[in-house]
Motif scaffolding. Structure first.
Motif, mmCIF file in Angstrom:
data_model
loop_
_atom_site.group_PDB
_atom_site.id
_atom_site.type_symbol
_atom_site.label_atom_id
_atom_site.label_comp_id
_atom_site.label_asym_id
_atom_site.label_seq_id
_atom_site.Cartn_x
_atom_site.Cartn_y
_atom_site.Cartn_z
ATOM 1 N N LEU A 1 28.828 51.356 99.778
ATOM 2 C CA LEU A 1 28.234 51.542 101.290
ATOM 3 C C LEU A 1 27.507 52.604 101.449
ATOM 4 N N ALA A 2 27.501 53.599 100.530
ATOM 5 C CA ALA A 2 26.850 54.968 101.080
ATOM 6 C C ALA A 2 25.682 55.156 100.100
ATOM 7 N N PRO A 3 24.475 55.682 100.629
ATOM 8 C CA PRO A 3 23.593 56.141 99.589
ATOM 9 C C PRO A 3 23.738 57.196 98.743
ATOM 10 N N PRO A 4 22.983 57.358 97.693
ATOM 11 C CA PRO A 4 23.683 58.464 96.687
ATOM 12 C C PRO A 4 23.111 59.765 97.250
ATOM 13 N N LEU A 5 23.272 60.291 98.363
ATOM 14 C CA LEU A 5 22.989 61.408 99.139
ATOM 15 C C LEU A 5 23.530 62.511 98.305
ATOM 16 N N ASP A 6 23.170 63.824 98.626
ATOM 17 C CA ASP A 6 23.863 64.829 98.113
ATOM 18 C C ASP A 6 24.960 65.115 98.545
ATOM 19 N N GLY A 7 25.949 65.274 97.896
ATOM 20 C CA GLY A 7 27.589 65.700 98.586
ATOM 21 C C GLY A 7 28.133 64.593 99.258
ATOM 22 N N ARG B 1 15.423 62.126 96.435
ATOM 23 C CA ARG B 1 15.893 61.493 95.289
ATOM 24 C C ARG B 1 16.740 60.179 95.493
ATOM 25 N N THR B 2 17.384 60.489 96.864
ATOM 26 C CA THR B 2 18.106 59.240 97.273
ATOM 27 C C THR B 2 17.045 58.200 97.782
ATOM 28 N N THR B 3 15.984 58.300 98.280
ATOM 29 C CA THR B 3 15.019 57.194 98.539
ATOM 30 C C THR B 3 14.576 56.785 97.254
#
Lengths: 229, 229
Positions: free
Chosen positions: A65-71, B209-211
């Motif tokens: 459910l979460a995007p691969p954002l930093d941290g 990067r997430t985009t």
DNA sequence: CGGAACGTTGACTGTCATCAATCTCTGTGG
DNA sequence: CCACAGAGATTGATGACAGTCAACGTTCCG
């Protein structure tokens, strides 16, 4: 559905400020919140921490459910009771699997609706209304509602709230002062809020009707819904 | 899964600017986007229209994904091909139903991740980075990518983009001018954009990067990802 | 009691929304 | 094919609001 989780899942506790290990590699794992409040957190573009979503009891979430954002990760804001379960644990139980899928679909849809509402709040409300909306939501979700008043803990610190509402902690403090001086809310110590009048608070929040509906108070009439100027 | 939709769903077309009738009473109905771009739109608190999410080909949505905001609905930004289907049409086909549930769960999770990313963009990026992120996303999703350049249509008008990015149309225009004068993007007419260098554009977007990951270019290396100052 | 984290307040600065004027596309009809 | 109208887009001047920095108060812990 509760039986499925008790049969195939594991109960666990998380302490305040504890970070649940959530890498995208573990997207098979599902968490269900039994009690407490958690937040989805990540590092924003400016290196600043961002709180992206709040999780309440009843919510179910997984890393997909979460995007691969930093941290990215989920952090407990209070002590929490959770259930952890692997989706693949139900591989050999087709009917339970179907029930789980339907349950997750419904929970994910609700989380999505809440995220969309949060976008609408960030995008279209003044800072002051955003704070009012946040307190309203928290009071309805986690507080004791008595007639037109409500009392609730503030599980988030001021800077947490600021990071969630996309405000500066200083600005948030000023806004809280304004709300307090107007008599809409009061505080006890640092982490407890009293809503003097829910109706009055609703008047500060243009889209309050939606907030009420999403947090179980659809029937509550917020009267002067100032949605059209 | 395609077979399920062709067997139990109905193909339909939507013209540019057409609004799909979507009341919460119809939450049984699922739409799948085959081609075109649509947006989830609602009236924000200030009476101003807000664009809350963008739907691309492959996305599936139903009204249960949207909060009961004033004037919510899905609007086609280009001519679109869609499939419409009632979830209850599969009541008597358990195995198809399970497949549908799993499909919807996966699509809803992706939409949720995109909404969360949008929150992160609104909350933590400067206006200029937001615009750059929007163009990057659109170019990757709907454009023709050739080496390091891309060309795409802009299905949203300037004020649509502004309403999506929570900007003023005037401010957006200024930002576009800045991006153009810097040579990062160029425009042809009003509704076509050329990205001169995707890498250069990525440098304008801290969380690029997430985009990239969410729009199918996980392998693309955005080098100077300035996530930590 | 003392220290540290957290919260509040004030002065200043930068950014973005607003308003108004002008310009440029786009589609229509002559 | 050109002229025209109208929506949409750009640009400039201005003001309000929220972020930043710095100093001071509070609360909570040992």
């Amino acid at each position: 559905i509760d039986e499925i989780f008790t049969a195939h899942g594991v109960s666990m506790r998380a302490r305040r400020r504890q970070r649940l290990v959530m890498s995208s590699k573990w997207s098979d794992i599902i968490y269900v919140v039994k009690s407490g409040v958690l937040v989805l957190s990540a590092n924003g573009g400016s290196g600043r921490r961002q709180l992206l979503a709040i999780l309440y009891p009843g919510d179910a979430f997984s890393m997909s459910l979460a995007p691969p954002l930093d941290g990215v990760g989920v952090v407990a804001m209070t002590d929490c009771d959770l259930i952890r379960m692997r989706r693949s644990a139900l591989e050999d139980f087709p009917s339970e699997m179907q029930e789980l899928e339907a349950f997750l679909q419904q929970r994910t849809a609700e989380l999505h609706a809440r995220s969309i509402l949060h976008i609408a709040r960030l995008a279209s409300l003044s800072s002051e209304s955003r704070v009012a909306a946040f307190i309203l939501e928290l009071a309805l979700r986690t507080g004791q509602v008595v007639n037109d008043t409500a009392t609730c803990d503030l599980p988030l610190s001021r800077s947490d709230i600021a990071d969630y509402l996309s405000l500066n902690a200083d600005t948030l403090s000023r806004i809280m002062t304004r709300l307090k001086s107007r008599g809409t809310v009061a505080t006890v110590g640092r982490s407890r809020a009293i809503v003097k009048s829910i109706k009055r608070l609703c008047k500060e929040v243009p889209i309050c009707r939606t907030t009420l509906a999403l947090h179980g108070y659809a029937e509550l009439d917020c009267q002067a819904d100032n949605s059209h100027s």
